[in-house]
Design a protein around this motif. Structure first.
Motif, short mmCIF file in Angstrom:
data_model
loop_
_atom_site.label_atom_id
_atom_site.label_comp_id
_atom_site.label_asym_id
_atom_site.label_seq_id
_atom_site.Cartn_x
_atom_site.Cartn_y
_atom_site.Cartn_z
N ASN A 114 2.20 3.15 26.59
CA ASN A 114 3.19 3.22 25.50
C ASN A 114 4.49 2.47 25.76
O ASN A 114 5.01 1.81 24.86
CB ASN A 114 3.55 4.67 25.15
CG ASN A 114 2.49 5.38 24.35
OD1 ASN A 114 1.87 4.78 23.47
ND2 ASN A 114 2.26 6.65 24.64
N CYS A 163 -1.20 -2.51 19.61
CA CYS A 163 -1.20 -1.18 19.02
C CYS A 163 -2.63 -0.78 18.70
O CYS A 163 -3.42 -1.62 18.24
CB CYS A 163 -0.35 -1.14 17.75
SG CYS A 163 1.42 -1.37 18.05
N LEU A 176 5.78 1.57 14.80
CA LEU A 176 6.59 0.82 15.76
C LEU A 176 7.54 -0.14 15.07
O LEU A 176 8.74 -0.20 15.38
CB LEU A 176 5.67 0.06 16.72
CG LEU A 176 6.38 -0.80 17.77
CD1 LEU A 176 7.13 0.06 18.76
CD2 LEU A 176 5.39 -1.71 18.49
N THR A 225 -0.04 2.99 14.02
CA THR A 225 0.90 2.88 15.14
C THR A 225 1.73 1.61 15.03
O THR A 225 2.94 1.62 15.29
CB THR A 225 0.13 2.91 16.47
OG1 THR A 225 -0.46 4.21 16.62
CG2 THR A 225 1.04 2.64 17.65
N ARG A 226 1.10 0.51 14.63
CA ARG A 226 1.87 -0.74 14.44
C ARG A 226 2.98 -0.55 13.42
O ARG A 226 4.14 -0.95 13.66
CB ARG A 226 0.93 -1.84 13.96
CG ARG A 226 1.62 -3.17 13.64
CD ARG A 226 0.74 -4.03 12.74
NE ARG A 226 0.49 -3.36 11.47
CZ ARG A 226 -0.51 -3.67 10.65
NH1 ARG A 226 -1.38 -4.60 10.97
NH2 ARG A 226 -0.66 -3.01 9.50
#
Length: 361
Positions: A79, A132, A141, A137-138
């Motif tokens: 992470n 990712c 972020l 998640t992308r």
């Protein structure tokens, strides 16, 4: 392309999601001829850290190890855990699995939340490439670090690691001692607030009140904030609910339980990928997931989905699958079809392509 310096900080630890990712990705890369320097494992690899903590190793020792290494690229897998400084001639890649400490701060300690926030911000700055594990998640972020635009790509996890875990005599013998019911619901994962185990317990109470009690088997380790769930389970047992808490189990036992389960319930409030329901789907066990996080993206049409606050919907879905052979067969086939899209070979190919693209710069 020469050797790759590979984050092995979880190599020798009990298997978690990131630990599994570490091993499966390493296998896939090595099968493609990539030579890995496994750095920072507790006792194995090229530079074991011994008693040194993982954070102390990355911040204190790893930079010099990378300076001395012939590898031109370092891949951090957890992470945010890139070195804080750039090493001349070394490219940095980091895999981001989720942003849970920022999205759901109540699920982690304050100290870890601050470590995550600050170290992730620095890792975004120094990384040449950010992988990712889902589009979810992308997007999370980039919502917090828009400066990462242009560095980020999505590389999905695989799930076909479950294929190599054939039933073992010791696992089967252990499960026989449990005298499991013919039909049961399985929950697998840590017992923290984010995993939403309380919704599964709510659904059990609804079913018992209607005269259709369901047995529940729980596999997973204690985690931050798990005390409330454990206390509630004890109270429900005293009220006559059949709930078996097995704690952390070996992969052999874990996957054999998945094969035997009638239904897999995983109504997590948020997942950066959502591997456990995909594993169940690969093994032919119908899964119920939530409508939030990355699970709709990953599980697609292969699993039933309920809102993470919909105990009634979860109870109805569990009851349908427990009572209907036709429903189970239908969702087992749909789940297998969806899970077949996610392989570690594909993950390794796309990761290797990211390495090559970074090194061409």
């Amino acid at each position: 392309m020469g050797p790759v310096a590979f984050d092995a900080s979880l190599w020798d630890e009990p298997t978690t999601g990131i630990g599994l990712y570490t091993h499966c990705l390493a296998d896939g890369l090595e099968a493609r001829g990539v030579r890995l320097e496994r750095l920072g494992a507790r006792v194995s690899g090229e530079d074991p850290r011994g008693r040194m903590g993982r954070t102390a190793y990355v911040l204190g020792r790893l930079p010099q190890v990378l300076r001395d290494s012939e590898a031109r690229l370092y891949h951090a897998l957890g992470n945010f855990n890139l070195p804080l400084v750039r090493i001349p001639g070394k490219a940095y890649v980091v895999t981001v699995h989720d942003l849970i400490p920022l999205l759901m701060p109540e699920t982690v300690s304050r100290a870890y939340r601050w470590q995550f926030r600050l170290w992730l911000a620095r890792s975004v700055q120094v990384a040449d490439r950010i992988l990712c594990v889902s589009a979810c998640t992308r997007d999370d972020l980039l919502a917090r670090h828009p400066e990462a635009e242009g560095k980020v790509s999505v590389v999905y996890n695989g799930v076909d690691h479950v294929d190599r875990h054939v039933p073992e005599a010791t696992a089967e013998a252990f499960l026989r001692t449990l005298s499991l019911p013919e039909r049961f619901v399985l929950y697998a994962g840590s017992l923290d607030v984010r995993k939403n185990v309380s919704l599964v317990l709510d659904a059990l109470e609804r079913l018992k009140a209607r005269g259709r009690p369901a047995a529940l088997v729980m596999v997973g380790q204690r985690w931050f904030g798990s005390g409330a769930v454990e206390s509630r389970v004890e109270r429900m047992r005293a009220q006559g609910h059949d709930i078996r808490s097995l704690g952390y189990q070996s992969e052999a036992v874990f996957f054999e339980l998945m094969r035997r389960a009638t239904v897999f319930a995983f109504p997590s409030k948020y997942e950066g990928f959502g591997l456990p329901p995909l594993e169940a789907m690969r093994l032919g066990t119908p899964a119920i997931v939530s409508t939030t996080g990355a699970t709709p993206e990953v599980c697609g049409e292969g699993a039933l989905a309920v809102r993470p606050d919909d105990a009634e919907g979860l109870a109805e879905a569990m009851d349908r699958l427990l009572r209907s052979d036709t429903e189970r067969r239908r969702w087992a086939e749909e789940g297998k079809r969806q899970a077949a899209l996610f392989t570690w070979a594909r993950c390794a190919d796309e990761t290797l392509a990211a390495y090559e693209e970074v090194l061409r710069r």
